[in-house]
Design a protein around this motif. Structure first.
Motif, PDB file in Angstrom:
ATOM      1  N   ALA A 291      14.626  15.461  57.742  1.00 48.86           N
ATOM      2  CA  ALA A 291      14.248  15.651  59.145  1.00 48.86           C
ATOM      3  C   ALA A 291      13.225  14.620  59.614  1.00 48.86           C
ATOM      4  O   ALA A 291      13.222  14.234  60.789  1.00 48.86           O
ATOM      5  CB  ALA A 291      13.704  17.061  59.353  1.00 48.86           C
ATOM      6  N   MET A 292      12.356  14.174  58.709  1.00 41.67           N
ATOM      7  CA  MET A 292      11.314  13.224  59.125  1.00 41.67           C
ATOM      8  C   MET A 292      11.859  11.818  59.353  1.00 41.67           C
ATOM      9  O   MET A 292      11.289  11.041  60.118  1.00 41.67           O
ATOM     10  CB  MET A 292      10.192  13.164  58.084  1.00 41.67           C
ATOM     11  N   VAL A 293      12.949  11.470  58.675  1.00 46.83           N
ATOM     12  CA  VAL A 293      13.373  10.069  58.602  1.00 46.83           C
ATOM     13  C   VAL A 293      13.650   9.443  59.971  1.00 46.83           C
ATOM     14  O   VAL A 293      13.064   8.408  60.311  1.00 46.83           O
ATOM     15  CB  VAL A 293      14.576   9.912  57.656  1.00 46.83           C
ATOM     16  N   PRO A 294      14.560  10.000  60.797  1.00 47.89           N
ATOM     17  CA  PRO A 294      14.864   9.298  62.053  1.00 47.89           C
ATOM     18  C   PRO A 294      13.668   9.225  62.991  1.00 47.89           C
ATOM     19  O   PRO A 294      13.412   8.177  63.593  1.00 47.89           O
ATOM     20  CB  PRO A 294      16.013  10.120  62.654  1.00 47.89           C
ATOM     21  N   THR A 295      12.913  10.312  63.103  1.00 48.87           N
ATOM     22  CA  THR A 295      11.748  10.306  63.986  1.00 48.87           C
ATOM     23  C   THR A 295      10.713   9.296  63.518  1.00 48.87           C
ATOM     24  O   THR A 295      10.158   8.526  64.306  1.00 48.87           O
ATOM     25  CB  THR A 295      11.131  11.717  64.055  1.00 48.87           C
ATOM     26  N   SER A 296      10.458   9.264  62.224  1.00 51.76           N
ATOM     27  CA  SER A 296       9.425   8.370  61.692  1.00 51.76           C
ATOM     28  C   SER A 296       9.856   6.905  61.765  1.00 51.76           C
ATOM     29  O   SER A 296       9.044   6.022  62.064  1.00 51.76           O
ATOM     30  CB  SER A 296       9.093   8.761  60.249  1.00 51.76           C
ATOM     31  N   LEU A 297      11.126   6.633  61.488  1.00 45.32           N
ATOM     32  CA  LEU A 297      11.608   5.256  61.595  1.00 45.32           C
ATOM     33  C   LEU A 297      11.535   4.761  63.041  1.00 45.32           C
ATOM     34  O   LEU A 297      11.121   3.620  63.307  1.00 45.32           O
ATOM     35  CB  LEU A 297      13.037   5.152  61.073  1.00 45.32           C
ATOM     36  N   LEU A 298      11.936   5.607  63.997  1.00 45.87           N
ATOM     37  CA  LEU A 298      11.849   5.221  65.406  1.00 45.87           C
ATOM     38  C   LEU A 298      10.394   5.030  65.837  1.00 45.87           C
ATOM     39  O   LEU A 298      10.096   4.216  66.709  1.00 45.87           O
ATOM     40  CB  LEU A 298      12.526   6.275  66.290  1.00 45.87           C
ATOM     41  N   TYR A 299       9.495   5.772  65.206  1.00 48.27           N
ATOM     42  CA  TYR A 299       8.072   5.641  65.510  1.00 48.27           C
ATOM     43  C   TYR A 299       7.495   4.337  64.969  1.00 48.27           C
ATOM     44  O   TYR A 299       6.495   3.828  65.471  1.00 48.27           O
ATOM     45  CB  TYR A 299       7.321   6.833  64.904  1.00 48.27           C
ATOM     46  N   GLY A 300       8.142   3.798  63.890  1.00 43.75           N
ATOM     47  CA  GLY A 300       7.703   2.522  63.341  1.00 43.75           C
ATOM     48  C   GLY A 300       7.221   2.567  61.910  1.00 43.75           C
ATOM     49  O   GLY A 300       6.774   1.549  61.370  1.00 43.75           O
ATOM     50  N   ASN A 301       7.327   3.723  61.267  1.00 47.37           N
ATOM     51  CA  ASN A 301       6.902   3.831  59.870  1.00 47.37           C
ATOM     52  C   ASN A 301       7.979   3.308  58.926  1.00 47.37           C
ATOM     53  O   ASN A 301       9.162   3.232  59.285  1.00 47.37           O
ATOM     54  CB  ASN A 301       6.593   5.291  59.514  1.00 47.37           C
ATOM     55  N   LYS A 302       7.553   3.009  57.695  1.00 47.02           N
ATOM     56  CA  LYS A 302       8.475   2.520  56.668  1.00 47.02           C
ATOM     57  C   LYS A 302       8.556   3.439  55.452  1.00 47.02           C
ATOM     58  O   LYS A 302       9.573   3.477  54.767  1.00 47.02           O
ATOM     59  CB  LYS A 302       8.040   1.125  56.187  1.00 47.02           C
ATOM     60  N   LEU A 303       7.458   4.166  55.153  1.00 48.38           N
ATOM     61  CA  LEU A 303       7.366   4.948  53.920  1.00 48.38           C
ATOM     62  C   LEU A 303       7.124   6.423  54.205  1.00 48.38           C
ATOM     63  O   LEU A 303       6.556   6.787  55.248  1.00 48.38           O
ATOM     64  CB  LEU A 303       6.223   4.428  53.038  1.00 48.38           C
ATOM     65  N   VAL A 304       7.508   7.273  53.264  1.00 49.56           N
ATOM     66  CA  VAL A 304       7.211   8.703  53.358  1.00 49.56           C
ATOM     67  C   VAL A 304       5.708   8.923  53.375  1.00 49.56           C
ATOM     68  O   VAL A 304       5.187   9.693  54.199  1.00 49.56           O
ATOM     69  CB  VAL A 304       7.856   9.463  52.179  1.00 49.56           C
ATOM     70  N   MET A 305       4.987   8.273  52.467  1.00 56.76           N
ATOM     71  CA  MET A 305       3.534   8.433  52.393  1.00 56.76           C
ATOM     72  C   MET A 305       2.866   8.047  53.714  1.00 56.76           C
ATOM     73  O   MET A 305       1.966   8.735  54.200  1.00 56.76           O
ATOM     74  CB  MET A 305       2.977   7.594  51.247  1.00 56.76           C
ATOM     75  N   GLU A 306       3.327   6.969  54.307  1.00 65.22           N
ATOM     76  CA  GLU A 306       2.812   6.515  55.596  1.00 65.22           C
ATOM     77  C   GLU A 306       3.091   7.564  56.671  1.00 65.22           C
ATOM     78  O   GLU A 306       2.259   7.817  57.557  1.00 65.22           O
ATOM     79  CB  GLU A 306       3.490   5.187  55.930  1.00 65.22           C
ATOM     80  N   THR A 307       4.248   8.189  56.590  1.00 66.12           N
ATOM     81  CA  THR A 307       4.647   9.204  57.566  1.00 66.12           C
ATOM     82  C   THR A 307       3.729  10.409  57.521  1.00 66.12           C
ATOM     83  O   THR A 307       3.192  10.853  58.538  1.00 66.12           O
ATOM     84  CB  THR A 307       6.097   9.647  57.321  1.00 66.12           C
ATOM     85  N   VAL A 308       3.537  10.975  56.335  1.00 69.43           N
ATOM     86  CA  VAL A 308       2.769  12.215  56.241  1.00 69.43           C
ATOM     87  C   VAL A 308       1.272  11.988  56.414  1.00 69.43           C
ATOM     88  O   VAL A 308       0.533  12.920  56.735  1.00 69.43           O
ATOM     89  CB  VAL A 308       3.048  12.942  54.907  1.00 69.43           C
TER      90      VAL A 308
END
Length: 480
Positions: A291-308
């Motif tokens: 669930a995090m992947v598309p939202t976080s990628l569109l936001y500009g993140n690259k990594l899971v750690m960066e996302t959370v």
């Protein structure tokens, strides 16, 4: 530095072989072998492990070169603190390649103290090949290899029921033990082996399905100099893993007595039904990942750690997990504890998990891991979950293939990618959403029938195209 072997470490005494393990890869060595290592150290379980290489090419020579010894580094975050635990695992007695040492392989069947068969031959390993025969040295399929070994044990001990074994497969397929048992019995029929052997297999042996949960990056090639600096010996088989450990095994009191993990601090749960544990893992760990992947990628993140760790995306992931948790019919304290552990695992600075890698086949993953939570929330509350709905909209936007004039890492089947391309060519967001949601091949059902879902997704897509991810989410949340 000195070579890692039993002479140099003073570990020359070998435990009797109680476990035959099919598979020599990083996961089993960081998971099952570590678990039996804990039993040996904390309960005097005195179990040696014999490893069988399932394929012609493998690592048994490297393992034997170090007398079965290797170092396990467990690196991660617990309660917000970085931790590293280093263990020298010493319970592997021997490693055998049955393709070159078939007699040694069969000899394992004659081990007096053998009690357990464990395996992880990948999801493809538990298969039935009708071309396998009992005189092959060895047969190709893992279940066929195991049938040959069990038949040798049956014959050697004259059908003694006390020499039956406990079979615990760890392959990540549903009903792994039931499937393995079914194939073993099919080989008995195919090879026309005696009925007494079939009775021994069904009455003297037990079969236990499992769920395994630990992230194991494996050999830390990029950081190997740092890892080596913490050792006073040369280890070519270092394994890196996260601290989190969960092994759920279906079984009763008999299995608890055979495997006294309750006397250790290791998170092994012997339970009547592993399905709730699979549910919580797939819904929360895998579901939040997807669930995090598309939202976080569109936001500009690259990594899971960066996302959370991000202010906005971290709160978004927490909200996703909260919505998912509401749909699970399990103990709320257990769900909360697991959710907290999942966030610690996502924040692990030792694991560089790229969102683009997780994005592979996102539609099929969303269908299995996330959609049941979205629909479960809707059915229970008669309204749509804000964050999961936003994630679905982000997924549709992601499969457009570009964002802010940059290509996105869409990786899926050509047919699915083409279906999204043709949907986006319709132009109007109403038409795009309608075509995507109505595609039963994507979702297993027509999602346009979910009251209000199409309209909500159009609102989200309008918002994020006009205002970006963060403001678009804030505006959508305010309306709901």
């Amino acid at each position: 530095m000195k070579k890692l072997n039993r002479v140099n470490t003073g570990l020359e005494k070998l435990n009797p072989i109680k476990v035959v393990q099919f598979g020599e890869g990083n996961f089993l060595r960081a998971f099952v072998d570590y678990a039996f290592h804990k039993l040996n150290k904390e309960v005097d379980f005195n179990a040696g492990i014999a490893i069988v290489q399932p394929l012609k090419d493998g690592m048994v020579n490297m393992i034997n070169d170090q007398d079965g010894l290797y170092t396990l580094f467990m690196n991660g975050i617990k309660k917000g603190e970085k931790i590293q635990d280093i263990q020298l695992i010493d319970n592997i007695v021997k490693a055998i390649n049955p393709y070159t040492e078939f007699a040694d392989y069969l000899a394992l069947a004659k081990e007096e103290e053998l009690q357990f068969i464990v395996s992880n031959t990948t999801e493809a390993g538990i298969e039935f090949l009708d071309t396998d025969t009992p005189d092959m040295q060895p047969p190709a399929a893992f279940p066929a290899k195991l049938t040959v070994l069990l038949y040798e044990r049956f014959k050697h001990f004259n059908g003694d029921a006390s020499k039956g074994v406990t079979i615990i497969p760890c392959e990540l397929i549903d009903y792994n033990s039931e499937t393995l048992k079914k194939y073993i019995l099919q080989y008995v029929d195919l090879w026309k082996l005696e009925d007494a052997f079939k009775t021994w297999l069904t009455e003297a042996c037990t079969y236990h399905s499992t769920l395994v949960d630990r992230i194991v990056p494996g050999y830390p090639r990029a950081e190997i100099e740092d890892y080596n600096s913490k050792l006073d010996y040369q280890d070519n088989l270092i394994v890196a893993a996260e601290p989190f450990f969960l092994w759920a095994i279906e079984g009763g009191e008999d299995l608890k007595q055979k495997l006294p993990f309750h006397k250790t601090d290791l998170n092994v749960k012997i339970v009547d039904d592993i399905r709730p544990f699979k549910m919580i893992k797939v819904r929360i760990l895998n579901g939040a990942h997807t669930a995090m992947v598309p939202t976080s990628l569109l936001y500009g993140n690259k990594l899971v750690m960066e996302t959370v760790n991000g202010d906005f995306t971290g709160k978004f992931v927490n909200s996703v997990i909260s919505e998912i948790s509401e749909t699970l019919a399990m103990d709320k304290n257990e769900i909360a504890a697991y959710s907290e552990e999942v966030m610690d695992r996502f924040k692990n600075p030792f694991i560089k998990h790229a969102l683009a890698d997780i994005a592979l086949n996102s539609i099929s993953k969303f269908k299995v891991r996330v959609l049941p939570s979205l629909l479960g929330y809707y059915n229970a509350n008669k309204k749509l979950p804000v964050s999961l709905t936003f994630s679905l909209a982000s997924l549709i936007q992601f499969y457009k293939g570009t964002w802010n004039n940059e290509a996105l890492p869409v990786k899926d089947t050509p047919e699915l990618v083409e279906a999204f391309r043709s949907a986006w060519e319709l132009g109007s967001l109403d038409l795009v959403v309608a075509k995507v949601l109505a595609n039963i091949e994507f979702w297993g059902e027509d999602l346009t029938k979910i009251n209000g879902l199409s309209e909500a997704l159009v609102v989200v897509l309008t918002e994020i195209e006009a205002n970006g991810i963060e403001k678009g989410y804030a505006n959508f949340s305010a309306k709901n």
